[in-house]
Structure formats: C-alpha cells, structure tokens
Design an enzyme around this catalytic site. Structure first.
Site, short mmCIF file in Angstrom:
data_model
loop_
_atom_site.label_atom_id
_atom_site.label_comp_id
_atom_site.label_asym_id
_atom_site.label_seq_id
_atom_site.Cartn_x
_atom_site.Cartn_y
_atom_site.Cartn_z
N VAL A 192 -30.33 -10.91 16.25
CA VAL A 192 -30.67 -11.88 16.43
C VAL A 192 -30.35 -12.53 16.74
O VAL A 192 -30.06 -14.35 16.65
CB VAL A 192 -30.61 -11.63 14.60
CG1 VAL A 192 -31.94 -11.02 14.04
CG2 VAL A 192 -29.37 -11.95 14.39
N LYS A 193 -29.25 -13.03 17.34
CA LYS A 193 -28.51 -13.85 17.99
C LYS A 193 -28.13 -14.14 18.71
O LYS A 193 -29.79 -14.58 19.79
CB LYS A 193 -26.60 -13.65 18.17
CG LYS A 193 -25.46 -12.68 17.51
CD LYS A 193 -25.63 -14.10 16.57
CE LYS A 193 -24.44 -12.81 15.42
NZ LYS A 193 -25.23 -11.76 14.19
#
Length: 387
Positions: A192-193
C-alpha cells in the site's frame, strides 16, 4: 460499486516483465538489481547512500543498531505510528519513551519533545524516531536543534513520505529521508506504500560509517571486506574466505523485489501527483463541513499523502457505514502506548491526550493513485450522507 480499499498497489505490465526477466536470470537474491535500486533510490531521495533490506521493520532495526543503541538507552518516538517505530528500540535492548502529537498535523509535537527533554538531565535520551505520519513531513531542522542541544541522534521514519518535503529556514526544500538533518531514515515498500515491491525496505543516510555498518549487519554480520589482519594462519585465507565480525541478521531483499521496486520508482512522481489530486478533492469537498476535521496544511510542508485522514465524532458509525457501502476505510493508528504489550511498561490511558483524542475520531479514507474519480466521488458522497 465494487470494493474500494483504503490503499492498493498498482502493478503494470512493465512491472511484471522486469520481475520475469530476473526470474529467468542467474540471480534471485544478492544480484545486480539490488545495487541498481539502491543507487536510483538514493538519487530520488537526495541522500548519499541507500541500503535495501527485506522490509520496513528490518530497516528500522538495522538503522537503530547502526546508530548504536545499546541496552538501557532511552529513545523517544510518537504514539501515533505503526508499532515497529517503537519496537526497533526494544529489539536493541533500549527503552521507549513517547511524546504526544500535534493535534493539527498528527506528527510528533516538538513542544512535547522539548518538554520531555527539559524534564530530564542532558544525556538521559540517546535518540529520537520522528514519523512523517500520513506523508506529512516533520520539520527536522527544528528537531535537529533539540537533538544537538541534548546530544541525540535522529532516525526518521519516512515510510509514508517518499517525495514529501519541508521548507527549511534558508528556503530550501528538504526531502523526507534525505538525511540532511537526520542521521538516517527508513522507507517501506509494502504493497500500500508509494513504491510497492511486495515487501521490502530501504535505509538512507549521508554517513559512510553508518552505511558500511548497515551493509554488514543486513547479511549476518558477515563480510569479505575490511578483513581482520591478524588472522593466525594466512594459508587458510583463499578466495572463499569471509568473516563474521558482528552479530547481524538475514535482512536481505531479493533481486526480483528490487527489480519491481526500481520499476515502480520510475512512476513515483506520477503516483505522487495523483495523490495530490485526490487530496485536493477531499480537502475541497470537506472544507466547509463542520462535522469533519482534516489534517493541517502548510505552505512550508508538502504532504506525500500515503494516507488521507479525517476526524469525525462518530468514527465507529462512519466506519461501519462505509463498510456496508463497500468502502474499506482503515484506522491509523491505535496509540502504541495503549497496546497491551506497552502497557506492561507502565504506559496508560491519559498519558498522551492529543494522541488518544485523535485515535477516538480518526479514519483513513481511500488514497491510492489508481483510485478513479468516480470512486472518490462515491466515497465523498457516502461520507457526507452519513454525517
């Protein structure tokens, strides 16, 4: 409407192809893609050195070791972060202290840090781990003044903030993780980064000494460089020879993860630009709604927006309502000092009122580059209809 998560990776055909190329090549780990990724990432961030490791937690642990945490050393961090920001101190035998957050930026309060420092003699604290929470940069120039006065190092947790920056007193942009005001910084490449490699992490620094120490620590403490010169029998030192000089760890990243990270890095600015567009729309949509508080904005800080957080009085109600509508918002984070494990050290409810009040109201809305305009409109409408 299909399910909308709070965060999501974006894997392109080019990403897939570079990983397949590595899988067909000679090296799966400790190959040339790692050095390439490190060099390109250091250039992007603006640091002298970068060391790739297996994940962001490993990056925190090794950076803490390289900066010299010893058993009993006292380190300050924020209670509003993922637990790893504090856990890395315990891994090294240190003691964790917390300083409350700024209720407007949600990052560690420099006033709270200064108050904590003044309550103890100089030398009492060894270092500090500020977190660029949501992507909002901590003003490390100001924090560095305190660190210098009290003899502390700074380890910046910039997992949320590649591409973020603050403007220093000279009017210069200081990118998150460039280590101009910190001794080292760390990043995560969790899906999710901003940059996703499945798992993975990076440590950046401008210190050659820290850099060389990191290289040894990430591979069991074993090296073929700077060998001990007083080895008793030189005949036993051939081309195979290596030495374990320290107690290190197997925190290596794979070549195919590095290849994926490098491919994603090429689109980092594009993704950052899209995150700003999404954030602007959220700000515009919620700016006049008295039932919603948004994170502070500043002309001197560029938020990289890993997250977009709002505060509402009925957080649980909104959270449940969004899930019914297929919007999977998330909460970032449960204050670390209220985790059962940390309560064993004596931390308790009421210790950090700003952090605790924030936690009661915070919710992270969907924020990722592939979020469509229609999906964001649906999120905004759903939030407003609940309120």
């Amino acid at each position: 409407m299909k399910a909308i998560p709070y965060g999501k990776q974006n894997i392109t055909q080019e990403d897939i192809e570079v990983v397949v190329d590595v899988l067909k090549a000679d090296f799966l780990t400790q190959g040339p893609r790692i050095a390439e990724f490190e060099e390109n990432f250091a250039t992007y961030i603006g640091s002298s050195y970068a060391v790739a490791v297996s994940n962001g937690t490993a990056a925190l642990h090794l950076a803490a070791m390289a900066l010299g945490i010893e058993p009993g050393d006292r380190i300050i961090t924020t209670p509003i972060t993922f637990a790893a920001s504090a856990n890395c101190v315990l891994y090294c035998g240190g003691e964790v202290y917390f300083a409350d957050i700024d209720p407007e930026t949600y990052t560690i309060s420099l006033e709270a840090v200064e108050k904590l420092l003044k309550a103890h003699p100089k030398g009492y604290f060894k270092g500090i781990v500020p977190v660029d929470f949501t992507g909002y940069p901590v003003n490390l120039e100001e924090l560095k003044k305190l660190a210098n006065e009290y003899g502390m190092w700074i380890l910046e947790d910039a997992c949320h903030a590649p591409g973020g920056f603050f403007i220093d007193s000279k009017g210069q942009k200081q990118g998150c993780g460039n280590s101009n005001y910190a001794d080292a910084a760390i990043f995560s490449f969790h899906p999710v980064k901003h940059i996703a490699s499945g798992e993975g992490g990076m440590i950046t620094t401008n210190s050659k000494e820290v850099y060389e120490k990191l290289l040894v620590l990430r591979t069991h403490g074993i090296t073929r460089e700077n060998l001990i010169k007083d080895f008793p029998n030189p005949e036993l030192q051939g081309g195979w020879y290596y030495e374990m000089q320290e107690l290190g760890y197997n925190y290596r990243i794979t070549d195919f993860q590095a290849a994926l990270g490098n491919s994603q890095l090429k689109r980092a600015d594009e993704g950052l630009e899209r995150r700003q567009e999404i954030a602007e729309k959220y700000y515009a949509s919620f700016s006049e709604n008295k039932g919603i508080k948004v994170q502070k904005r500043s002309k001197d800080a560029y938020n990289a927006h890993h997250l977009f957080v709002i505060e509402v009085s009925d957080r649980k109600g909104l959270y449940d309502h969004l899930r019914v509508k297929n919007i999977y918002a998330q909460i970032h984070y449960i204050p670390v000092h209220l985790m059962p494990f940390y309560k064993k050290f004596g931390w308790k409810e009421g210790d950090f009122p700003n952090a605790e009040n924030y936690y009661k109201k915070c919710i992270s809305l969907p924020m990722y580059p592939s979020l469509t305009n229609d999906e964001q409109d649906y999120v905004i409408e759903t939030v407003k209809s609940f309120l």
